[in-house]
Enzyme design. Structure first.
Site, PDB file in Angstrom:
ATOM      1  N   GLU A  62       1.057  -0.933   0.128  1.00 39.83           N
ATOM      2  CA  GLU A  62       0.055  -0.138  -0.083  1.00 39.83           C
ATOM      3  C   GLU A  62       1.097   1.278  -0.050  1.00 39.83           C
ATOM      4  O   GLU A  62       2.242   1.068   1.174  1.00 39.83           O
ATOM      5  CB  GLU A  62      -1.047  -0.058   1.264  1.00 39.83           C
ATOM      6  CG  GLU A  62      -1.781   1.159   1.610  1.00 39.83           C
ATOM      7  CD  GLU A  62      -2.491   1.160   0.552  1.00 39.83           C
ATOM      8  OE1 GLU A  62      -3.529   0.116   0.512  1.00 39.83           O
ATOM      9  OE2 GLU A  62      -2.295   2.383  -0.526  1.00 39.83           O
TER      10      GLU A  62
ATOM     11  N   LYS B 212       7.832  -1.361  -1.208  1.00 44.51           N
ATOM     12  CA  LYS B 212       7.627  -0.921  -0.095  1.00 44.51           C
ATOM     13  C   LYS B 212       8.284  -0.600   0.857  1.00 44.51           C
ATOM     14  O   LYS B 212       8.498   1.184   1.065  1.00 44.51           O
ATOM     15  CB  LYS B 212       6.626  -1.858   0.462  1.00 44.51           C
ATOM     16  CG  LYS B 212       5.549  -1.446   2.280  1.00 44.51           C
ATOM     17  CD  LYS B 212       4.476   0.178   1.617  1.00 44.51           C
ATOM     18  CE  LYS B 212       4.427   1.122   2.729  1.00 44.51           C
ATOM     19  NZ  LYS B 212       3.289   2.010   2.656  1.00 44.51           N
TER      20      LYS B 212
ATOM     21  N   CYS C 127       4.519   5.444  10.089  1.00 47.02           N
ATOM     22  CA  CYS C 127       5.255   4.184   8.553  1.00 47.02           C
ATOM     23  C   CYS C 127       6.932   4.698   8.583  1.00 47.02           C
ATOM     24  O   CYS C 127       7.153   3.478   8.950  1.00 47.02           O
ATOM     25  CB  CYS C 127       4.012   5.018   7.787  1.00 47.02           C
ATOM     26  SG  CYS C 127       2.870   4.662   7.658  1.00 47.02           S
TER      27      CYS C 127
HETATM   28  C1  UGA Z   1       3.621   7.701   4.004  1.00 48.86           C
HETATM   29  C2  UGA Z   1       3.879   7.788   2.395  1.00 48.86           C
HETATM   30  O1  UGA Z   1       3.869   9.173   2.399  1.00 48.86           O
HETATM   31  C3  UGA Z   1       3.377   6.485   2.389  1.00 48.86           C
HETATM   32  O2  UGA Z   1       3.565   6.948   0.762  1.00 48.86           O
HETATM   33  C4  UGA Z   1       2.819   4.962   2.658  1.00 48.86           C
HETATM   34  O3  UGA Z   1       1.856   4.489   2.365  1.00 48.86           O
HETATM   35  C5  UGA Z   1       2.241   5.134   4.035  1.00 48.86           C
HETATM   36  O4  UGA Z   1       3.996   6.275   4.872  1.00 48.86           O
HETATM   37  C6  UGA Z   1       2.793   3.397   4.596  1.00 48.86           C
HETATM   38  O5  UGA Z   1       3.806   3.182   4.510  1.00 48.86           O
HETATM   39  O6  UGA Z   1       1.423   3.355   5.441  1.00 48.86           O
HETATM   40  P1  UGA Z   1       2.377   8.892   5.669  1.00 48.86           P
HETATM   41  O7  UGA Z   1       3.013   8.509   6.791  1.00 48.86           O
HETATM   42  O8  UGA Z   1       0.765   8.929   5.539  1.00 48.86           O
HETATM   43  O9  UGA Z   1       2.328   8.234   3.872  1.00 48.86           O
HETATM   44  O10 UGA Z   1       2.863  10.385   5.344  1.00 48.86           O
HETATM   45  P2  UGA Z   1       3.699  11.100   4.640  1.00 48.86           P
HETATM   46  O11 UGA Z   1       2.614  11.823   3.895  1.00 48.86           O
HETATM   47  O12 UGA Z   1       4.797  10.807   3.701  1.00 48.86           O
HETATM   48  O13 UGA Z   1       4.261  12.182   6.044  1.00 48.86           O
HETATM   49  C7  UGA Z   1       4.663  11.229   6.625  1.00 48.86           C
HETATM   50  C8  UGA Z   1       6.244  12.014   7.397  1.00 48.86           C
HETATM   51  O14 UGA Z   1       7.228  12.954   6.650  1.00 48.86           O
HETATM   52  C9  UGA Z   1       5.697  13.697   8.889  1.00 48.86           C
HETATM   53  O15 UGA Z   1       5.665  13.353   9.500  1.00 48.86           O
HETATM   54  C10 UGA Z   1       5.603  14.796   7.452  1.00 48.86           C
HETATM   55  O16 UGA Z   1       5.306  16.033   8.858  1.00 48.86           O
HETATM   56  C11 UGA Z   1       7.125  14.497   6.797  1.00 48.86           C
HETATM   57  N1  UGA Z   1       7.253  15.300   6.030  1.00 48.86           N
HETATM   58  C12 UGA Z   1       6.652  15.114   5.057  1.00 48.86           C
HETATM   59  C13 UGA Z   1       8.315  16.230   6.271  1.00 48.86           C
HETATM   60  O17 UGA Z   1       9.356  16.399   6.943  1.00 48.86           O
HETATM   61  N2  UGA Z   1       8.862  16.496   4.799  1.00 48.86           N
HETATM   62  C14 UGA Z   1       8.273  16.507   3.513  1.00 48.86           C
HETATM   63  O18 UGA Z   1       8.796  16.734   2.159  1.00 48.86           O
HETATM   64  C15 UGA Z   1       7.102  15.797   3.669  1.00 48.86           C
END
Ligand code: UGA
Length: 406
Positions: A116, A169, A225
């Site tokens: 996913e 993944k 994640c």
């Molecule tokens: C992440 C992946 O992006 C998804 O593709 C994956 O399916 C999911 O994990 C999973 O394995 O289930 P998610 O954890 O929901 O998704 O959220 P993200 O948008 O990836 O953000 C993760 C963290 O990175 C957050 O704390 C966000 O603040 C941080 N982040 C994200 C940053 O600090 N900088 C960025 O540019 C992007």
């Protein structure tokens, strides 16, 4: 269960309840806790249980093992079992072995690994308009069945073997986490050199080979994640005897980044004892109420350990945060309420409403007009128009506008 039947989502996810209601009323979606009822007619069974982190960083497979046990007992017809949970390479094979050992009926089971990739907060869009669907199987007919299931979405497929699908993944999550740690390390360099990480990221992102996404510097990645998956991949690399020290550095940079705001506040105030801190944002990212591995938890604990008094506001995550952080901090109902009498404002999650804040109203109720913006989400021009302020963003020069009368 009853909540789901009523079309209510147990988590905050934009658009999810509308879909629950729409599909339940159309007879396309039903919920049950009975294995017998759920499995008796199933051609495809999707396992999507959690694989949280266990003590030494490896994925905890106990929920998956339980699911395999339950399936083995209740499967009554030939079917394809799809593992959607994030699982270390080799796990699908292990699940198949568990199923075959415990099957009660004489049926044929085929396995497909189908990881996913949706993100919390944008789960629906990420599912319906996914970049790709990975289908890992060593059986052509099983792979074809799953392609057929997804075909209406019109999303590109990558057909591969089971182990490669499992690895895709972890490689994807670890790469994205490393991209974030990389830009955070660059942000710290920018701060020391007087450059602006937002422009640096923009300039890098124009290069199609690099891409603009996931280059937002801040206070590190959190959630259920990235932190666990990077650690689990590191664990796999150790198990396989293949060193992967890059991942150790990704984790170390992230740990350091999560303490950044508190470090800056300590530098500014020398001591935090009895300082009043307003914290905006508790969830690990906007548009979710999830606070698992959220930087806010570490920050709240560090602040209170240093003797500060914290009042936090989050549009939806306060209830979950209270369960983890407890009542050592106060939970309030608005940004302005959090800011009342505060010596500093910490921005921890970049909720849209924080970048739209009426900054004057917030600054006017503070005891000292000092902001530590962990997500670079305030508009500098609007801020400068509000009069005297000290603004400490991440990876950019600080803004210090002193009161001319002082
Ligand atoms: C992440 C992946 O992006 C998804 O593709 C994956 O399916 C999911 O994990 C999973 O394995 O289930 P998610 O954890 O929901 O998704 O959220 P993200 O948008 O990836 O953000 C993760 C963290 O990175 C957050 O704390 C966000 O603040 C941080 N982040 C994200 C940053 O600090 N900088 C960025 O540019 C992007």
């Amino acid at each position: 269960m009853d909540t789901l039947k009523q079309g209510k989502s147990p988590i905050y996810e934009p658009g999810l309840e509308e879909l629950l209601i729409k599909n339940s009323s159309a007879g396309r979606l039903a919920f049950t806790t009975s294995h017998q009822q759920g499995l008796s007619q199933a051609d495809i069974i999707i396992i999507a249980v959690g694989t949280p982190q266990s003590d030494h960083g490896q994925a905890d497979l106990s929920y998956l093992e339980q699911a395999a046990k339950d399936l083995a007992e209740h499967i009554v017809r030939d079917c394809v079992v799809v593992v959607k949970s994030t699982v270390p390479v080799g796990t699908n094979q292990y699940v198949k072995q568990l199923l075959l050992e415990q099957l009660k009926n004489n049926v044929e089971i085929k396995m497909v690994s189908n990881p996913e990739f949706l993100r919390q907060g944008t789960a629906i869009e990420d599912t319906l308009k996914a970049d790709r669907i990975i289908i890992g199987s060593d059986d052509e007919s099983a792979s074809e069945k799953i392609q057929e299931m997804y075909r209406p979405l019109n999303v590109p497929f990558l057909l591969t073997d089971v182990k490669s699908a499992e690895m895709i993944k972890y490689a994807s999550n670890a790469f994205l986490a490393t991209k974030i740690s990389f830009i955070n390390a660059i942000a710290n360099l920018c701060e020391a050199a007087g450059a602006d990480v937002r422009d640096v990221a923009k300039g890098m992102g124009f290069d199609k080979r690099i891409g603009a996404a996931f280059l937002n510097a801040g206070i590190g990645y959190g959630g259920s994640c990235f932190p666990k998956d990077v650690k689990a991949l590191l664990h796999t690399s150790r198990e396989l005897g293949v060193p992967f020290s890059l991942l150790e550095e990704t984790i170390a940079i992230n740990d350091h980044q999560q303490e950044l705001l508190v470090g800056k506040a300590l530098k500014r105030f020398s001591a935090l004892k009895d300082k009043k801190i307003a914290m905006l944002g508790l969830s690990f990212k906007p548009e979710t109420d999830d606070i698992r591995e959220a930087p806010s938890v570490k920050i709240a604990r560090s602040l209170t350990a240093a003797g500060a008094k914290v009042a936090a506001y989050d549009p939806v995550a306060a209830c979950n945060a209270r369960k983890v952080i407890g009542d050592v901090i106060a939970y309030v109902d608005s940004a302005v309420e959090a800011a009342k009498g505060a010596d500093a404002l910490f921005i921890v999650t970049e909720w849209e409403e924080f970048s739209q804040l009426e900054l004057g109203a917030v600054l006017n109720v503070m005891n000292q007009r000092i902001i530590f913006d962990g997500r670079n989400c305030l508009d500098e021009t609007a801020l400068k128009a509000c009069g005297p302020v000290e603004y400490y963003p991440v990876g950019r020069p600080e803004v210090i506008l002193r009161d001319k009368r002082a």
